[in-house]
Design a protein around this motif. Structure first.
Motif, short mmCIF file in Angstrom:
data_model
loop_
_atom_site.label_atom_id
_atom_site.label_comp_id
_atom_site.label_asym_id
_atom_site.label_seq_id
_atom_site.Cartn_x
_atom_site.Cartn_y
_atom_site.Cartn_z
N CYS A 4 -58.28 -4.37 33.20
CA CYS A 4 -59.44 -5.06 32.62
C CYS A 4 -60.12 -4.14 31.60
O CYS A 4 -60.13 -2.92 31.77
CB CYS A 4 -60.43 -5.46 33.71
N TYR A 5 -60.74 -4.72 30.57
CA TYR A 5 -61.28 -3.92 29.48
C TYR A 5 -62.27 -4.75 28.67
O TYR A 5 -62.35 -5.97 28.80
CB TYR A 5 -60.16 -3.43 28.57
N ASP A 6 -63.00 -4.06 27.81
CA ASP A 6 -63.83 -4.66 26.76
C ASP A 6 -64.84 -5.67 27.29
O ASP A 6 -64.88 -6.82 26.86
CB ASP A 6 -62.92 -5.34 25.73
N PRO A 7 -65.75 -5.26 28.19
CA PRO A 7 -66.76 -6.20 28.69
C PRO A 7 -67.87 -6.44 27.68
O PRO A 7 -68.16 -5.59 26.84
CB PRO A 7 -67.31 -5.50 29.94
N ARG A 8 -68.49 -7.60 27.75
CA ARG A 8 -69.71 -7.91 27.03
C ARG A 8 -70.68 -8.56 28.02
O ARG A 8 -70.25 -9.28 28.93
CB ARG A 8 -69.45 -8.87 25.86
#
Length: 828
Positions: A220-224
């Motif tokens: 998982c990656y790149d949360p906003r």
């Protein structure tokens, strides 16, 4: 949902009525119980008015709650309706009036005037470099003697070091501010903090939090993350990529209340694209929420060996904010009007609702350009949308300052290795009062030795430039900015969080650190601030030889009290970094007042008769008010403590013998007529009750004769809250008033159990020992001999009553008992 200060209270019924007059208002969240003040008065503070531009197009009723179909962990989504955007029309609908703004000249800003013809072209007022005046640059890290002391308008509110490492580099820092909590999302996990920096949810890895697909072999990656003011919820996305299965996903996570420490609704969307051998995955996320939908944008790249690129947009039904299923529209292959493929669109997260029912997005070119593209989404946002308005997504280009990428050329002190400032894509945007605001890093003329921050505001109604600035200082480098604006003011101030270095060492300030910029549009001071100094040069090259910094910073508006919050990275050492979260007042707004029960905040268990330290976080509480604490059992007041000074942050609570599984603690400040700040435990805690054994009846005779036997009644009573288990009751005799098991045992019995408010009595025959000391002795009643029962009070089990021990009467020889008679004698 927790209730806070006056400025933070959710809508009351009176405010709902007022909002209905305007035909539309933010939906009202469920009311929490209110508590009476220490005096008899029960006045309540009013709620803030809703922020609405005007009555919108479309239905007015909020969507009803519909339980979602699926597991408790995951909502379901209807199949997406796909729309090919490669040939969309280029001319936008003009739905708002043309407003003109005014730009104020400041020494540290390059300024542009809006041309009278509204063409949107820009001519610099001058290209002479102006260093930021020393008086306006705060080179000292903010400190206060008392970090909880009240601040003044325009002041530093709070700052603290946050998560420093997630197992990834570089950092991708995002944050959002709710009424009580701050959420920081970082690479592949997130944390929750109070506004005083107390960690209330430790780093939570997304892979342990979301519902992963079967056979998952990815990451998982790149949360906003954003806070949706309309429904008082945090909305967060995180992407996932499985290189083995060639699958791509996005999870949409929605806190069920404004408390991100509680439960979340989760949706998993399969974002994979392409046929076998042509699979694509998503990167560079953007997220936004408004009344009409939830929006997600990403860039789609080919898996290894696949040459592909496109930008894709999803819009979901707002029903997903209630955990219900959600219809979906999806746009593929988003393009500029000239046919160029668009990249990295940013949803302009709204601070007000657009009067025409529009949602806005914005993007720039990633390398260089002189245009900004403004997108407007109108009408139905998903299949089955009850608006019944044809879906349109239009876009227009707006002339802007020419922007050039700085790239891997940001100087840092004491190191020959530069920092990579990335490219010129917009990385976040906000919408308020007819304008879309955005910011990016640029190199002014593609030749300077330092990077700047470019800030712009676009008129959403006629797709023209309202104003734009380049923020710079010739002795500094600024990069990865994030912007927010001041709520819903007609001419809002704005705030930027970013990272910054200085080429020449100036103490520790030469190393990359967190910075903020506050813009006062009314003509007051604009202030640069170091929020956290770097401590070392940062050198950590990626696989492409770049000394990359994080792709994002975070900026958020605090609707509860009109303050702003930022999150940015700083160099914490060679090859390591940290993040700093900081709050600021803006313009002349007062700083946030803040009060939060820290412990007990739910889930704990406390035993009656012990002492528990109650702690709470507080910030900017008025010193002239009184602070009160209350222990609540299912909402009922059991105990009240106070008044205490508002500077108090803890209290030693003697846990009462009031067993409950519905305990909460309340803390509030009382002005003399109303609660100005209040909070209570997020969740219930347990108080474990205890028995309390003591005597009921025990009345020995005043005296007894050595060797005498008699019946002695006594009874034990349970004054506690729960049943006492088996215990022993004994009668003993002692030569002093201090009774113990060393004294002579006269009688003993076992009581199998004793419920609350009941007693157990007996009348054993006891015998005073023949050799017992004469005079004052003590007959002892000992309940729970040996202390087998844990009690609320352990000092009321032994009772000593004085008894006078008499000797046995001895008669002389010849003395006869019987009737009385006279004796006579004669003298011989």
């Amino acid at each position: 949902m927790k209730r806070k200060s006056v400025a933070r209270r959710l809508l009351t019924s009176s405010s709902v009525a007022a909002a209905l007059v305007s035909l539309f208002a933010w939906p009202v969240a469920g009311e929490e119980p209110t508590y009476p003040p220490p005096p008899e008065a029960t006045s309540q503070a009013s709620a803030p008015a809703s922020v609405v531009e005007q009555a919108p197009v479309g239905p007015q009723d909020p969507l009803a709650f519909v339980p979602f179909d699926g597991s408790p962990e995951e909502g379901t989504l209807d199949p997406a309706v796909e729309i090919d955007m490669s040939q969309i029309p280029a001319t936008p609908e003009l739905l708002e009036s043309d407003e003109r703004g005014r730009v104020h000249i400041q020494g540290q800003l390059e300024q542009y005037d809006a041309p009278a013809d509204g063409s949107g072209s820009r001519t610099p007022l001058g290209n002479t470099e102006h260093d930021t005046p020393e008086a306006e640059m705060n080179y000292s890290e903010p400190q206060t003697a008392d970090p909880y002391a009240p601040a003044a308008p325009g002041d530093y509110v709070r700052g603290f070091d946050a998560r420093g490492y997630s197992g990834w580099f570089p950092p991708d820092t995002q944050m959002a501010a709710g009424p009580v909590y701050l959420v920081e999302a970082l690479n592949s996990g997130f944390m929750v903090y109070s506004k005083t920096g107390v960690l209330t949810r430790s780093y939570t890895n997304f892979e342990s939090f979301v519902h992963l697909p079967l056979g998952w072999g990815g990451f998982c990656y790149d949360p906003r993350v954003v806070f949706n003011r309309e429904t008082n919820q945090f909305v967060m996305t995180v992407m996932g990529k499985d290189d083995t299965a060639l699958k791509s996903y996005v999870w949409v996570l929605i806190s069920q209340t404004d408390n991100p420490n509680g439960s979340w609704w989760m949706y998993r969307i399969d974002t994979s694209y392409g046929t076998a051998g042509n699979e694509e995955w998503l990167d560079y996320a953007s997220l936004g929420v408004d009344h009409w939908g939830v929006y997600f944008v990403g860039n789609s790249f080919g898996f290894p060996g696949v040459s592909a690129f496109q930008s894709r947009l999803w819009s979901f039904s707002p029903a997903m904010l209630t955990g219900a299923g959600a219809g979906t529209y999806r746009w593929n292959d988003l393009r500029w009007p000239n046919g160029d493929r668009a990249a990295s669109l940013q949803v302009a997260h709204p601070h007000t609702q657009n009067a025409g029912g529009n949602t806005f997005l914005v993007n720039t070119y990633s390398s260089s350009g002189n245009q900004i593209c403004l997108w407007q989404l109108h009408g139905d946002r998903y299949s089955g949308d009850p608006q019944g308005i044809a879906t349109t997504l239009t876009r227009a280009t707006i002339a802007s300052k020419t922007y050039y990428s700085m790239g891997n050329n940001v100087d840092q002190a004491d190191s020959a290795t530069d920092i990579d400032a990335g490219d010129t894509r917009v990385m976040n945007a906000v919408y308020s009062q007819g304008k879309v605001y955005g910011t990016l890093t640029l190199n002014w003329d593609n030749a300077r030795a330092y990077s700047e921050i470019y800030v712009f505001a676009l008129y959403s109604g006629n797709s023209t430039m309202a104003w734009d600035y380049a923020l710079w200082n010739s002795s500094s480098n600024m990069f990865y900015p994030s912007i927010t604006v001041e709520g819903s003011d007609g001419t809002p101030n704005w705030f930027i969080a970013a990272s910054m270095t200085q080429p020449a060492s100036s103490g520790d300030a030469g190393y990359a650190g967190a910075m903020s910029f506050t813009r006062d549009v009314s003509g007051g001071a604009n202030v640069w601030r170091w929020e956290k100094y770097g401590t070392d040069p940062y050198v950590r090259l990626d696989s492409n030889g770049r000394n990359r910094w994080g792709d994002y910073s975070g900026a958020a508006y605090d609707w509860t009290c009109k303050n702003v919050w930022g999150a940015a990275e700083y160099a914490a050492g060679t090859s390591t970094w940290g993040t700093r979260i900081f709050g600021r007042t803006i313009d002349d707004e007062a700083p946030c007042t803040y009060l939060r029960v820290n412990d007990p905040n739910g889930g704990g268990s406390y035993t009656a008769g012990t002492t528990k330290t109650i702690t709470w976080d507080r910030l900017n509480l008025p010193s002239g008010e009184d602070l009160y604490l209350r222990f609540l059992d299912d909402g009922g007041i059991v105990q009240t403590f106070g008044p205490l000074p508002t500077s108090t942050a803890s209290y030693a609570w003697p846990v009462p013998n009031t067993p409950t599984a519905l305990g909460k603690f309340f803390v509030g400040t009382w002005s003399g007529s109303t609660w100005t700040n209040l909070d209570y435990s997020d969740n219930n805690f347990t108080v474990v009750g205890l028995p309390d054994l003591t005597r009921s009846v025990f009345s020995p005779p005043a005296s007894a004769v050595q060797g005498q036997s008699f019946s002695q009644y006594h009874s034990a009573r349970n004054d506690g809250a729960v049943t006492a288990g088996s215990f022993i009751v004994q009668l003993r005799i002692s030569t002093n008033s201090v009774c113990s098991v060393a004294d002579t045992l006269l009688a003993s019995r076992t009581v199998a159990s004793l419920p609350p408010s009941s007693f157990s009595g007996a009348s054993p025959t006891i015998t005073i020992p023949p050799g017992q000391m004469l005079g004052t002795n003590y007959l002892c009643l000992m309940i729970d001999t040996g202390g087998t029962v844990t009690e609320f009070v352990e000092t009321n089990n032994i009772f000593a009553e004085a008894i006078n021990i008499l000797p046995v009467l001895i008669f002389a020889d010849g003395f006869e008992r019987g009737s009385t008679s006279a004796w006579s004698s004669t003298i011989p």
